[in-house]
Design an enzyme around this catalytic site. Sequence first.
Site, PDB file in Angstrom:
ATOM      1  CB  SER A 167      -8.154   3.656   2.810  1.00  0.00           C
ATOM      2  OG  SER A 167      -7.267   3.040   3.737  1.00  0.00           O
ATOM      3  CE  LYS A 203      -3.947   1.928   2.637  1.00  0.00           C
ATOM      4  NZ  LYS A 203      -4.750   1.794   3.869  1.00  0.00           N
ATOM      5  CB  SER A 245      -8.297   0.852   5.769  1.00  0.00           C
ATOM      6  OG  SER A 245      -8.964   2.090   5.737  1.00  0.00           O
TER       7      SER A 245
END
Lengths: 452, 430
Positions: free
Chosen positions: A133, A58, A157
């Site tokens: 997210s 990420k 997330s």
Amino acid sequence: MNITDLTLVETIKALENKDFSEEELNKAYLDRIEAKNADLNVFLEVKKNSKGIPAAIKDIISTQFIKTTAGSKILSTFIPPFNATVVDRLLSNNISIIGKTNLDEFAMGSSGENSAFGHTKNPWDIAKVPGGSSAGSAAAVAADLAVFSMGTDTGGSIRQPASLCGVVGFKPSYGKVSRYGLMAMASSLDVPGTFTKSVADARLVMGWVSGSDGMDSNVQEIASPSTSLRVAMTDLKGIKIGVPKEYFGEGLDPKVEKVIREAIKKLEELGAEIVEVSLPHTQYGVAVYYIIMSSEVSSNLAKFDGIRFGSSREDFGEEVKRRIMLGTFALSSGYYDDYFAKAACVRTLIKQDFEEAFKKVDVIVGPVSPTTAWNLGEKMDDPLAMYLSDAYTIPASLAGIPGLSVPCGFVDGLPVGLQILGKYMDDETVLDVGEAYEQATEWHERRPDLSF
Amino acid sequence: MKYETVIGIEVHVELNTKTKMFCRCSADYFGKEPNTHTCPVCLGLPGSLPIINEEAIKKCIQIGLALGCTISSKSLFERKNYFYPDLPKGYQISQYRWPLCIKGELKLDSGKVIRVNRAHQEEDTAKLTHQGGESLIDFNRSSVPLVEVVTEPDFSSSEEVREYAQKLQQIFRYLGVSNADMERGDMRLEANVSVRPEGQTELPPYRVELKNINSFRFMVAAIEYEVKRQIEAHEKGEKLSQETRGWNEDKKETYLQRSKEEAHDYRYFPEPDLPELKNMDQIKVDLPELPSKKTERFVSDYELNKQQVGILVESIEMADYFEKVVEAGKQNNVTPVQIANYIVNKKVDLSVDPKQIINDIQDKTSNLISDDAEFEKLAKQAIEENQKSADDFRAGKENAIQALIGGVMRLSKGKADAAQTVKILRKLLE
């Protein structure tokens, strides 16, 4: 054999058996990225390696000499001089970084649409959101563009996009894994975790990345994680599983509820005792979360003041600005006691809800998300509706307890995840229950059709 | 109408720890090449996290105990949020609601007690330098440990402030926690000054904060100017308000830096990156005999006058030296009073052998060399005869001077005053 179908555990075994080389492994994934990334917008940056086992990271996790943007225009040119601890630990376990994945700006969002670099699409239906997210990290694993990926979970997330993309998503207990190198969103909530193709893979990666690094003062030195591959539990005899009635109320899509109820029945068939529990302060979770999280956000993002990172504060996106404003307000003199201090008290009550429940049960299960993936753009004009989509993941974040999303069925062709929550620092039991369920079902073997 | 002055003091002192407060960069930044003592933590890079320096915590506790504070068993760091180019994280890690040390005091010579509200731990900011149209930031100082000592508004004159600040400086040096040098910025003073009609017991409804003043002298001048300015304003019927002012040394006046409207709301909240400090009151630290105790003891044990004692206890090194000489004087019936007189009057260099001081005092009535020219001749000869020691001394070996002192003594057949000898040797060797 299709190389990119294999789990991490299977990939390691195949490399040991010399079924294929690391070069062939990397090439297989890079070819797939080449073919599919443009449609899905999973990667912000792809690294062409020929060594190691390719994992996606990420883009809010710091990678030395590799641009790390946090999905924000404000860091669009930022190249960190250091690796996050989780990255260092992966690299020393023969993992290579195949790319940095797209995300909601500074991990603020539940759909992946808040990225400054365009939204990621759900591999199961490119008209749908992948969740957020950690949008790109979830989609990368769902579309077999990486063997596994790393994400961060602050209010859901990891678990929520894992549920919406039909992969295994694990958020360990807060303090199990160092946050060093995670660009902070909300420091008391942020946790690094994994997206994998199996629960065994999650366990393996957690073994690598857990434990103190001397850089994060909040890492607890309780029980060193097991690094060995355990023999999976085949039944759940003697395990008590709690079902919180508050997780099955208004807002839960009946079709999703049906899938979750079936999953719970499966757990019972495996020998678990199902017990109804109550988490009475669940309804305050979203409100408490938005005060504490946004307060910390307002402080954590103050460093992007336009002096050092080459971009002006005007480059922040709408959602980031909204949270900075909310948090600044909640901490302001005259409002602190009514907002931040009160939220901190209710956070303790939510924590106590779980402690009470865990006196009676070993794990708690329920839905991850009240719905399956929704249409791109559907909730962009309604931040509150977006916030409420995290109602079932937020309480565990506030309590700091471990949470797993494991694929448990489909509604109209879209995946549904079962959430398994455990006692603080008892991550192993959560993984045990998840793995037993996974072994008894075939949901995790399904793959999206990427012939779009 | 008559007015009285109300002053409270905040002192920031930089601790001389090996490493910084929240990372392991060297904290010894003074005079070093800019931005060489830095890492992701003290640069505030995204993803970095603070780690507490235990040595700093111990030094803060030492300061607290020296001021008679209670050490809080539970203490928390909090974030003080404000924007400034020298603050890379956009907040300073400080303490607010749960300081490490609370409720102490410091007694002035008059017997007046200044109440200390708190001594808390925090971190320094980076250093800004303005050159022409440019501002330069040196992060070597960023996150160096600072302790802030805050008093109640107990001062009623600039002289009391000066005495307090000097006593505090002396305590920091006795504890060995800081150089506490004002000019270097190791120790910084802020005064909150207001005036009220004589006899009024409640605090004035405003206070003026005097900031960024880097010497005792300037602080005293600034306070005096400010008191005068405020009384004049009162007399004219002007309403004074909360503001921050600086000192212009050229114009000898204070000037407005920030008004009440521009005051910061620091939005303090508990630092989520750091655990709560627990059982701080259980931490064991050693405290030396402090200046006030030492003064009492010197006065009562050695029957010295307070003024002499003041000089003898100025530094812990001087006080220890005095006591060594007293020890050496015991066999020869040289009294502490004689020794104190000699040391104070001759401003003795601490490198002189205590036994030599005793000899000098005994020989004082006999025929010591008094002619400076002859003295210098002997000293020069001693240096010529022992060039190696002279070179060693010049290279920084303090001890090498002992051989040269011995040389002068031999050449003068013991008729050179040791204190005088050291002074002349030092002059010649410079």
